[in-house]
Design a protein around this motif. Structure first.
Motif, short mmCIF file in Angstrom:
data_model
loop_
_atom_site.label_atom_id
_atom_site.label_comp_id
_atom_site.label_asym_id
_atom_site.label_seq_id
_atom_site.Cartn_x
_atom_site.Cartn_y
_atom_site.Cartn_z
N ARG A 88 46.18 -34.87 -24.95
CA ARG A 88 46.93 -34.88 -26.22
C ARG A 88 47.89 -36.04 -26.35
N SER A 89 48.21 -36.67 -25.22
CA SER A 89 49.15 -37.81 -25.27
C SER A 89 48.56 -38.98 -26.05
N SER A 106 55.05 -30.31 -18.05
CA SER A 106 56.34 -30.70 -18.65
C SER A 106 56.68 -32.16 -18.41
N GLN A 107 56.14 -32.76 -17.36
CA GLN A 107 56.45 -34.17 -17.08
C GLN A 107 55.86 -35.12 -18.12
N ILE A 108 54.84 -34.64 -18.83
CA ILE A 108 54.13 -35.57 -19.72
C ILE A 108 54.96 -35.94 -20.94
N ASP A 109 55.90 -35.09 -21.32
CA ASP A 109 56.80 -35.43 -22.44
C ASP A 109 57.49 -36.78 -22.18
N SER A 110 58.03 -36.94 -21.00
CA SER A 110 58.66 -38.22 -20.66
C SER A 110 57.63 -39.28 -20.32
N GLU A 156 54.60 -39.90 -21.22
CA GLU A 156 53.83 -40.54 -22.30
C GLU A 156 54.66 -41.55 -23.10
N GLN A 157 55.98 -41.50 -22.93
CA GLN A 157 56.84 -42.49 -23.59
C GLN A 157 56.66 -43.88 -22.98
N GLU A 180 62.61 -39.57 -13.82
CA GLU A 180 63.42 -40.37 -14.73
C GLU A 180 63.57 -41.80 -14.24
N ARG A 228 47.05 -31.32 -21.87
CA ARG A 228 48.29 -31.96 -22.31
C ARG A 228 48.19 -33.48 -22.15
#
Lengths: 260, 260, 260, 260
Positions: C115-116, C85-89, C91-92, C60, C112
């Motif tokens: 897919r970003s 799971s880290q890629i959700d954040s 890729e932002q 974060e 994953r």
């Protein structure tokens, strides 16, 4: 599937008395255990790390020592050759002519060694794939001499380190000739900045058990009465007095594996 | 110096029936020979060479199969985890949590596995020096969990080839934890242009004898009823029916070496 | 055949001020030389040798720092991810998602990341043949994302040492994607008994010149204001102040080679 | 920091006419580009993979050819020696005596070569760490001859493959002697089951650019008019007609790097 042979003796010959003391002890130890023994000793270490390192007594004096050991103890003797011209003298005395690892592809040396009619033991180069030993065998066999032995002594693994690929014992055996494992050179740490090679004597026992467990024809060990004071390859050579303890389990594994 | 353990099972789980048939045969074979058995099976092959390769039944279904094997046969079960989050489910079923070789330095995965309180088996990375496994052990032991097992599965040796440095078994054993030899992955020929890894099943017997002869705590073998039709790692997996023949000499060598 | 790009920044992020000072200097240096710059910084060093080593500010806070650098300096930013799971954040914020070398075969992570829709930079594993990167590319491309970059960072060469096979830059380039040379990790001496990796900063300049001379698309360098006090990978990181001197000849070689 | 030299010629000498045609073309090409040229040719390939392979015209005839090339074109000539006794003849003709890689630790050969008073070029063994070349230098320098050149030709990297560690060029240069990169042997694929070594000619250009970019004193290339029909090392030798195209960028990189 005959029982394994032991090729043993000092890395480099020093004097007749020392050679005889070592040969006598080896013969006693192997006799008690029932292991066929070949006495080895180099008259010249032709590729020491440093120019100042002790190289041995030289061709003539070295062969004289080996001839004496042979006569007194009735042991077959092995030494290594480095140039074609040395084989004229060497074949007069040696039962096994050994080709050093760095020289395992020198065609003239192989062919001249083959022509001696003696057993020729070739150490696989640290740079050589085991399947490529078939070409080495081809050079020797071109002379009509089929008394060929192939020895594993480790492969280059990065710098200043060797690794034993135990698969190579199997691959070389498929070529149809006896295979030997040189355990004391396999634990050498070649070169290094201080001008001589290091070694890991403590691994010799376990690596020898491993190699014998794959099914081999012989072991090659360098031994001294006091390796820590030896003039060549001390750090990877064995204490002569440790041989019975190290050999006993090897004989059991050898017998077990040869029954398979 | 307890007798060696066998960790065996299919590379990847397929369905419950197949897993049970393999487990039953393994249990029978090991029972007859008196070898403690741990059943292994992967629910997910997370790093197959190709994106199209079969990966397994997945976490949930895979754990269900393993739980069944455990219940029906009373066998301890082992599987490998690839992300921290999988351990919440995995620790409910597994007796041994395995860390794959490529992931052997991932601190979070090691620490979470350690916290499970389960036995943790770490495969040494193909890129990792055996003495550096002490840091891997340190990561696990930082959780208070000392039930650690270290597994050798070969080291990178040029491209598309592995070599087993038998010294690593001794070096890792000096860290104070049981050491396992994964013979079927050690003979893998990783990658290659055709999209899957090759293997050399024929060397598994000899390499296993070699490793056992050094003195180890366990062997890891992947087995199938018909490996040539297996969906993963067939070329390096063993035929289930060959196990008794392969295991018999290993038991003898193991007993012999543990008496030293 | 576009001019090469520089990916540079600290190995591990420490705090916002330090990151901004480094980014500002890099931007100034690259601006003067006309080199496109991507700012890199890791929020988590997930595979440090020792469990006690500094790992970074975490996902974060690390992404917050990178977002600030991106906003203040208008620079594209790169960081590495270790679990799906880290890629959700990630890729932002990130423009380039990097897959670490040990994880370069983890299918889920690659898919994953693909897919970003972001650029994905994969470091070739130390255990991986360059031609086998085609399967890594296949995993990414299976998502429809063709923005792929492949990075060489050295191959395992014995223990605790890496070697750069410059052929791999050519082989990977034939796959049709940009190729980057990570010079600062290529001179790492991985692991070692003391609990952290060593390095050979002095070779970065020459190895970078060599790689650029083969014809590559980018260079990857880790830099600090004072690498000898850095909390991660100091011994192989560059002094920020040395960059202009090191980059100048690279630009000339790059231009020369791209004209061929 | 003098401009680099080119050592070039056929792997093995065939006949006088061919040698002269190659020398003439090389001299023309190098003259136009302003590169100092040393003509190389082996009179005997002493370690061919197979016993049946062509080995060359032999010592006497080979030296006769080289003497002719020297006289007609005024070029310095280089060849390699394999046994001490060959140097008596070789030193009559050769300007540079070369020690083959496998023989780089043979003390007698080095010392005799040193005593010739000629320039001695030693190829670093495929098994040798670059820092250990200081002992090789010590053997040569013990004769008072300081005209020493050290050549990199690749290091063993698994089986049947070599890797060029570009760091070795820097490490050997620190020993205080000129360093040469042998690009055509570096791309050799040694041995192999079919009885001759393979090679990767296509990488010679890029690897040569890489080596020159690190800052070296010379390049070593084997060339033929038609390498695909050559009797030795064809697959890794260059087409003579390609030299101007390959050399031009090297000269630019060399000049650029020597200005640093």
């Amino acid at each position: 599937n005959r029982p394994m042979v032991l090729i043993a003796g000092p890395c480099v010959l020093e004097d007749l008395d020392t050679a005889c003391r070592i040969a006598e002890t080896l013969q006693e130890q192997c006799g008690r255990l029932g292991i066929p023994l070949i006495f080895k000793g180099s008259y010249d270490k032709a590729n020491r790390t440093s120019v100042n390192a002790y190289r041995g007594p030289g061709l003539e004096e070295g062969l004289r020592i080996l001839a004496q050991v042979k006569e007194r103890f009735g042991l077959p003797v092995l030494s290594d050759v480095h140039e074609v011209s040395q084989i004229d003298s060497a074949e007069q005395v040696l039962d096994v002519i050994q080709i050093p690892a760095f020289l395992c592809r020198q065609t003239d040396l192989l062919v001249r060694a083959g022509r001696s009619g003696k057993v020729v033991n070739v150490k696989k180069g640290q740079f050589q794939a085991p399947w490529d030993m078939k070409h080495v065998v081809g050079k020797l066999a071109s002379t009509g001499n089929e008394q060929i032995v192939l020895t594993e002594r480790g492969a280059s693994f990065g710098y200043n380190n060797l690794v034993v690929d135990m698969r190579s014992l199997l691959i070389m055996r498929q070529l149809g000739y006896p295979v030997v494992f040189d355990a004391t050179h396999a634990v050498q740490l070649p070169g290094g900045n201080d001008g001589s090679s290091g070694g890991q004597r403590d691994y010799v026992g376990a690596l020898s058990r491993a190699a014998v467990a794959t099914g081999i024809d012989g072991l090659f060990w360098e031994v001294y009465e006091d390796p820590d004071c030896a003039r060549c390859d001390g750090p990877n050579s064995l204490y002569l007095r440790d041989l019975p303890r190290l050999l006993a389990p090897l004989l059991e594994i050898d017998a077990l594996v040869k029954r398979l």
